[in-house]
Enzyme design. Sequence first.
Site, short mmCIF file in Angstrom:
data_model
loop_
_atom_site.label_atom_id
_atom_site.label_comp_id
_atom_site.label_asym_id
_atom_site.label_seq_id
_atom_site.Cartn_x
_atom_site.Cartn_y
_atom_site.Cartn_z
N GLY A 108 0.78 -1.24 -0.02
CA GLY A 108 -0.04 -0.10 0.07
C GLY A 108 0.64 1.42 -0.08
O GLY A 108 0.53 2.36 -0.23
N CYS A 109 1.89 1.01 0.24
CA CYS A 109 2.98 2.39 0.19
C CYS A 109 3.90 2.53 -0.97
O CYS A 109 4.49 1.47 -1.53
CB CYS A 109 3.90 2.34 1.41
SG CYS A 109 5.01 3.61 1.74
N GLY A 110 3.75 3.62 -1.67
CA GLY A 110 4.62 3.91 -2.70
C GLY A 110 6.08 4.73 -2.54
O GLY A 110 6.57 5.22 -3.47
#
Length: 273
Positions: A108-110
Amino acid sequence: MSGGATRTTALAVGPAGAERAGRSLAREVPVALSFDGTTHAVMLASPGDLEDFALGFSLSEGIVTAPGQIERIEWVDHPEGIELRIWLAVGLGARLLERRRAMAGPVGCGLCGIDSLKEATRPLPTLPPGGVRLAEGDIARAITALALAQPLHAETRAMHAAGFWTPGEGLVFAREDVGRHNALDKLLGALARAGRDASGGAIVMTSRVSIELVQKAVLARAPILIAVSAPTDRAAAAAEAAGLTLIARARGAGFDIHTHPDRIALTEVPHDA
Protein backbone atom coordinates in the site's frame (compact mmCIF):
# COMPACT_ATOMS: atom_id res chain seq x y z
CA MET A 1 7.83 -18.63 -9.07
CA SER A 2 4.79 -18.15 -11.28
CA GLY A 3 1.02 -17.97 -11.04
CA GLY A 4 -1.02 -15.16 -9.61
CA ALA A 5 -3.14 -17.15 -7.14
CA THR A 6 -2.96 -20.09 -4.76
CA ARG A 7 -5.75 -22.32 -3.51
CA THR A 8 -6.71 -22.76 0.13
CA THR A 9 -9.75 -23.60 2.24
CA ALA A 10 -11.63 -21.38 4.64
CA LEU A 11 -14.49 -21.82 7.05
CA ALA A 12 -17.29 -20.00 5.25
CA VAL A 13 -19.95 -18.75 7.65
CA GLY A 14 -23.41 -17.74 6.43
CA PRO A 15 -27.09 -17.82 7.34
CA ALA A 16 -27.19 -21.59 6.78
CA GLY A 17 -24.23 -22.25 9.08
CA ALA A 18 -20.55 -22.89 8.54
CA GLU A 19 -18.82 -25.11 6.03
CA ARG A 20 -15.41 -25.59 4.48
CA ALA A 21 -15.05 -23.89 1.10
CA GLY A 22 -12.28 -23.55 -1.45
CA ARG A 23 -10.85 -20.07 -1.90
CA SER A 24 -8.24 -18.48 -4.18
CA LEU A 25 -5.74 -16.13 -2.57
CA ALA A 26 -3.73 -13.53 -4.50
CA ARG A 27 -0.01 -14.21 -4.37
CA GLU A 28 2.36 -11.51 -3.21
CA VAL A 29 6.09 -12.09 -3.21
CA PRO A 30 9.12 -9.90 -2.52
CA VAL A 31 10.46 -8.62 -5.83
CA ALA A 32 13.92 -7.06 -5.72
CA LEU A 33 14.85 -4.70 -8.53
CA SER A 34 18.59 -4.42 -8.94
CA PHE A 35 20.33 -2.09 -11.35
CA ASP A 36 23.84 -2.88 -12.53
CA GLY A 37 24.23 -5.38 -9.70
CA THR A 38 22.99 -3.19 -6.83
CA THR A 39 19.54 -3.60 -5.26
CA HIS A 40 17.53 -0.41 -5.66
CA ALA A 41 14.09 -1.39 -4.37
CA VAL A 42 12.23 -4.33 -2.89
CA MET A 43 8.49 -4.35 -3.53
CA LEU A 44 5.78 -6.80 -2.57
CA ALA A 45 4.13 -7.62 -5.87
CA SER A 46 2.22 -10.22 -7.86
CA PRO A 47 4.58 -12.56 -9.77
CA GLY A 48 3.24 -11.85 -13.25
CA ASP A 49 4.22 -9.49 -16.08
CA LEU A 50 7.44 -8.76 -14.23
CA GLU A 51 9.40 -7.66 -17.30
CA ASP A 52 6.70 -5.03 -17.84
CA PHE A 53 7.07 -4.15 -14.15
CA ALA A 54 10.85 -3.75 -14.42
CA LEU A 55 10.60 -1.51 -17.47
CA GLY A 56 7.64 0.51 -16.19
CA PHE A 57 9.26 1.06 -12.79
CA SER A 58 12.50 2.16 -14.45
CA LEU A 59 10.62 4.67 -16.61
CA SER A 60 8.20 6.00 -13.99
CA GLU A 61 10.98 6.45 -11.43
CA GLY A 62 13.12 8.38 -13.91
CA ILE A 63 15.93 5.83 -13.90
CA VAL A 64 15.67 5.62 -17.70
CA THR A 65 13.81 7.75 -20.21
CA ALA A 66 13.45 5.18 -23.01
CA PRO A 67 13.28 1.37 -23.21
CA GLY A 68 16.50 1.29 -25.25
CA GLN A 69 18.46 2.52 -22.22
CA ILE A 70 17.98 -0.91 -20.65
CA GLU A 71 20.35 -3.47 -22.14
CA ARG A 72 18.71 -6.54 -20.62
CA ILE A 73 16.47 -7.79 -17.81
CA GLU A 74 17.19 -11.06 -16.02
CA TRP A 75 14.71 -12.94 -13.82
CA VAL A 76 16.26 -14.93 -10.95
CA ASP A 77 14.21 -17.07 -8.55
CA HIS A 78 15.33 -17.21 -4.92
CA PRO A 79 13.78 -19.10 -1.98
CA GLU A 80 12.83 -15.72 -0.49
CA GLY A 81 11.38 -14.18 -3.66
CA ILE A 82 12.26 -12.96 -7.13
CA GLU A 83 15.16 -10.80 -8.24
CA LEU A 84 14.89 -8.70 -11.40
CA ARG A 85 18.38 -7.83 -12.56
CA ILE A 86 18.26 -4.77 -14.80
CA TRP A 87 21.37 -3.82 -16.71
CA LEU A 88 21.58 -0.22 -17.89
CA ALA A 89 23.30 1.27 -20.88
CA VAL A 90 26.77 2.66 -20.20
CA GLY A 91 26.75 5.97 -18.35
CA LEU A 92 23.33 5.73 -16.67
CA GLY A 93 24.61 4.39 -13.34
CA ALA A 94 25.64 7.85 -12.13
CA ARG A 95 22.07 9.14 -12.45
CA LEU A 96 20.82 6.25 -10.37
CA LEU A 97 23.32 6.86 -7.59
CA GLU A 98 21.81 10.32 -7.08
CA ARG A 99 18.37 8.83 -6.43
CA ARG A 100 19.24 5.74 -4.42
CA ARG A 101 16.37 4.48 -2.33
CA ALA A 102 15.62 1.25 -0.49
CA MET A 103 11.90 0.66 -0.61
CA ALA A 104 11.13 -2.46 1.42
CA GLY A 105 7.55 -2.08 2.59
CA PRO A 106 3.90 -3.04 2.24
CA VAL A 107 2.12 -2.97 -1.10
CA GLY A 108 0.00 0.00 0.00
CA CYS A 109 3.00 2.33 0.24
CA GLY A 110 4.52 3.92 -2.82
CA LEU A 111 7.20 6.01 -1.10
CA CYS A 112 8.58 3.55 1.46
CA GLY A 113 12.20 3.94 2.50
CA ILE A 114 12.59 7.22 0.66
CA ASP A 115 15.89 8.98 1.25
CA SER A 116 14.63 12.52 0.83
CA LEU A 117 11.26 14.15 1.40
CA LYS A 118 11.91 16.21 -1.73
CA GLU A 119 11.23 13.11 -3.82
CA ALA A 120 7.62 13.11 -2.59
CA THR A 121 7.06 16.47 -4.29
CA ARG A 122 9.40 16.09 -7.25
CA PRO A 123 8.70 18.67 -9.99
CA LEU A 124 6.60 17.42 -12.87
CA PRO A 125 6.50 18.53 -16.49
CA THR A 126 3.37 20.36 -17.64
CA LEU A 127 1.26 18.40 -20.10
CA PRO A 128 0.26 20.27 -23.26
CA PRO A 129 -3.38 21.39 -23.36
CA GLY A 130 -5.92 19.61 -25.50
CA GLY A 131 -5.09 16.30 -27.09
CA VAL A 132 -7.38 13.33 -26.60
CA ARG A 133 -10.99 14.17 -25.75
CA LEU A 134 -13.51 11.76 -24.21
CA ALA A 135 -17.29 11.74 -24.36
CA GLU A 136 -19.16 11.57 -21.08
CA GLY A 137 -20.14 7.95 -21.73
CA ASP A 138 -16.54 6.96 -22.41
CA ILE A 139 -15.76 7.11 -18.69
CA ALA A 140 -18.22 4.32 -17.84
CA ARG A 141 -17.14 2.33 -20.89
CA ALA A 142 -13.50 2.49 -19.80
CA ILE A 143 -14.29 1.40 -16.23
CA THR A 144 -16.49 -1.46 -17.46
CA ALA A 145 -13.84 -2.65 -19.88
CA LEU A 146 -11.21 -2.70 -17.14
CA ALA A 147 -13.49 -4.65 -14.81
CA LEU A 148 -13.89 -7.32 -17.49
CA ALA A 149 -10.12 -7.58 -17.95
CA GLN A 150 -9.28 -8.66 -14.40
CA PRO A 151 -9.24 -12.47 -14.28
CA LEU A 152 -7.10 -12.60 -11.13
CA HIS A 153 -9.34 -10.16 -9.30
CA ALA A 154 -12.39 -12.18 -10.32
CA GLU A 155 -10.69 -15.24 -8.82
CA THR A 156 -9.23 -13.71 -5.65
CA ARG A 157 -11.03 -10.37 -5.00
CA ALA A 158 -7.67 -8.99 -3.91
CA MET A 159 -6.08 -7.36 -6.96
CA HIS A 160 -5.76 -3.87 -8.37
CA ALA A 161 -5.66 -3.16 -12.09
CA ALA A 162 -4.44 -0.42 -14.40
CA GLY A 163 -5.56 -0.10 -18.00
CA PHE A 164 -4.98 2.06 -21.06
CA TRP A 165 -8.14 3.06 -22.94
CA THR A 166 -8.64 5.05 -26.13
CA PRO A 167 -11.91 6.19 -27.74
CA GLY A 168 -11.09 4.42 -31.00
CA GLU A 169 -9.73 1.11 -29.66
CA GLY A 170 -11.29 0.64 -26.25
CA LEU A 171 -9.10 -1.10 -23.68
CA VAL A 172 -5.69 -1.64 -25.27
CA PHE A 173 -3.78 -3.06 -22.28
CA ALA A 174 -4.57 -4.09 -18.71
CA ARG A 175 -2.27 -5.26 -15.95
CA GLU A 176 -3.09 -6.62 -12.47
CA ASP A 177 -1.14 -6.61 -9.21
CA VAL A 178 -1.77 -6.65 -5.47
CA GLY A 179 -0.29 -3.14 -5.38
CA ARG A 180 -1.86 -0.28 -7.31
CA HIS A 181 1.55 1.33 -7.98
CA ASN A 182 2.87 -1.98 -9.28
CA ALA A 183 -0.14 -2.42 -11.57
CA LEU A 184 0.48 1.02 -13.07
CA ASP A 185 4.19 0.35 -13.53
CA LYS A 186 3.36 -2.93 -15.30
CA LEU A 187 0.95 -1.08 -17.59
CA LEU A 188 3.51 1.60 -18.42
CA GLY A 189 6.06 -1.10 -19.16
CA ALA A 190 3.62 -2.88 -21.47
CA LEU A 191 2.95 0.37 -23.33
CA ALA A 192 6.66 1.09 -23.70
CA ARG A 193 7.44 -2.43 -24.92
CA ALA A 194 4.70 -2.07 -27.55
CA GLY A 195 5.96 1.36 -28.62
CA ARG A 196 2.69 3.00 -27.58
CA ASP A 197 2.46 6.63 -26.51
CA ALA A 198 0.20 7.19 -23.49
CA SER A 199 -0.66 10.67 -24.76
CA GLY A 200 -3.28 9.17 -27.07
CA GLY A 201 -5.61 7.82 -24.39
CA ALA A 202 -6.52 7.57 -20.72
CA ILE A 203 -5.09 5.58 -17.84
CA VAL A 204 -7.80 3.79 -15.87
CA MET A 205 -7.27 2.62 -12.27
CA THR A 206 -9.26 0.50 -9.82
CA SER A 207 -7.88 2.33 -6.80
CA ARG A 208 -7.84 5.63 -5.01
CA VAL A 209 -5.47 8.22 -6.48
CA SER A 210 -2.41 9.15 -4.45
CA ILE A 211 0.24 11.60 -5.57
CA GLU A 212 2.66 8.99 -6.89
CA LEU A 213 0.03 7.68 -9.31
CA VAL A 214 -0.40 11.21 -10.65
CA GLN A 215 3.38 11.54 -10.95
CA LYS A 216 3.68 8.29 -12.90
CA ALA A 217 0.78 9.21 -15.22
CA VAL A 218 2.21 12.66 -15.97
CA LEU A 219 5.71 11.33 -16.62
CA ALA A 220 4.14 8.86 -19.06
CA ARG A 221 2.46 11.88 -20.77
CA ALA A 222 -1.04 10.51 -20.25
CA PRO A 223 -3.49 13.44 -20.40
CA ILE A 224 -6.33 11.74 -18.47
CA LEU A 225 -6.35 9.59 -15.33
CA ILE A 226 -9.60 7.84 -14.38
CA ALA A 227 -10.11 6.05 -11.04
CA VAL A 228 -13.00 4.36 -9.27
CA SER A 229 -12.12 5.91 -5.89
CA ALA A 230 -11.26 9.38 -4.63
CA PRO A 231 -7.97 11.27 -4.90
CA THR A 232 -5.98 12.73 -2.05
CA ASP A 233 -5.70 16.50 -1.82
CA ARG A 234 -2.04 16.41 -2.79
CA ALA A 235 -2.80 14.23 -5.82
CA ALA A 236 -5.48 16.67 -7.02
CA ALA A 237 -3.15 19.63 -6.56
CA ALA A 238 -0.38 17.90 -8.49
CA ALA A 239 -2.78 17.01 -11.31
CA GLU A 240 -3.98 20.61 -11.53
CA ALA A 241 -0.45 21.98 -11.69
CA ALA A 242 0.68 19.44 -14.30
CA GLY A 243 -2.29 19.85 -16.64
CA LEU A 244 -3.66 16.34 -16.03
CA THR A 245 -7.40 15.69 -16.25
CA LEU A 246 -8.19 13.79 -13.05
CA ILE A 247 -11.48 11.86 -12.88
CA ALA A 248 -12.42 10.00 -9.71
CA ARG A 249 -15.32 8.10 -8.13
CA ALA A 250 -16.12 6.73 -11.59
CA ARG A 251 -18.89 4.23 -10.88
CA GLY A 252 -21.85 3.57 -13.11
CA ALA A 253 -22.77 6.68 -15.06
CA GLY A 254 -21.41 9.07 -12.41
CA PHE A 255 -17.96 10.51 -11.88
CA ASP A 256 -16.17 13.55 -10.47
CA ILE A 257 -13.87 15.73 -12.60
CA HIS A 258 -11.35 17.32 -10.26
CA THR A 259 -9.03 19.04 -12.73
CA HIS A 260 -8.95 20.23 -16.35
CA PRO A 261 -12.50 19.26 -17.41
CA ASP A 262 -11.97 20.57 -20.96
CA ARG A 263 -10.94 17.10 -22.16
CA ILE A 264 -14.39 15.69 -21.33
CA ALA A 265 -17.35 16.49 -23.60
CA LEU A 266 -20.27 16.76 -21.18
CA THR A 267 -23.85 16.35 -22.38
CA GLU A 268 -24.92 19.20 -20.11
CA VAL A 269 -22.82 22.24 -19.37
CA PRO A 270 -22.75 22.78 -15.59
CA HIS A 271 -23.98 26.12 -14.29
CA ASP A 272 -22.19 27.96 -11.52
CA ALA A 273 -24.12 27.88 -8.28
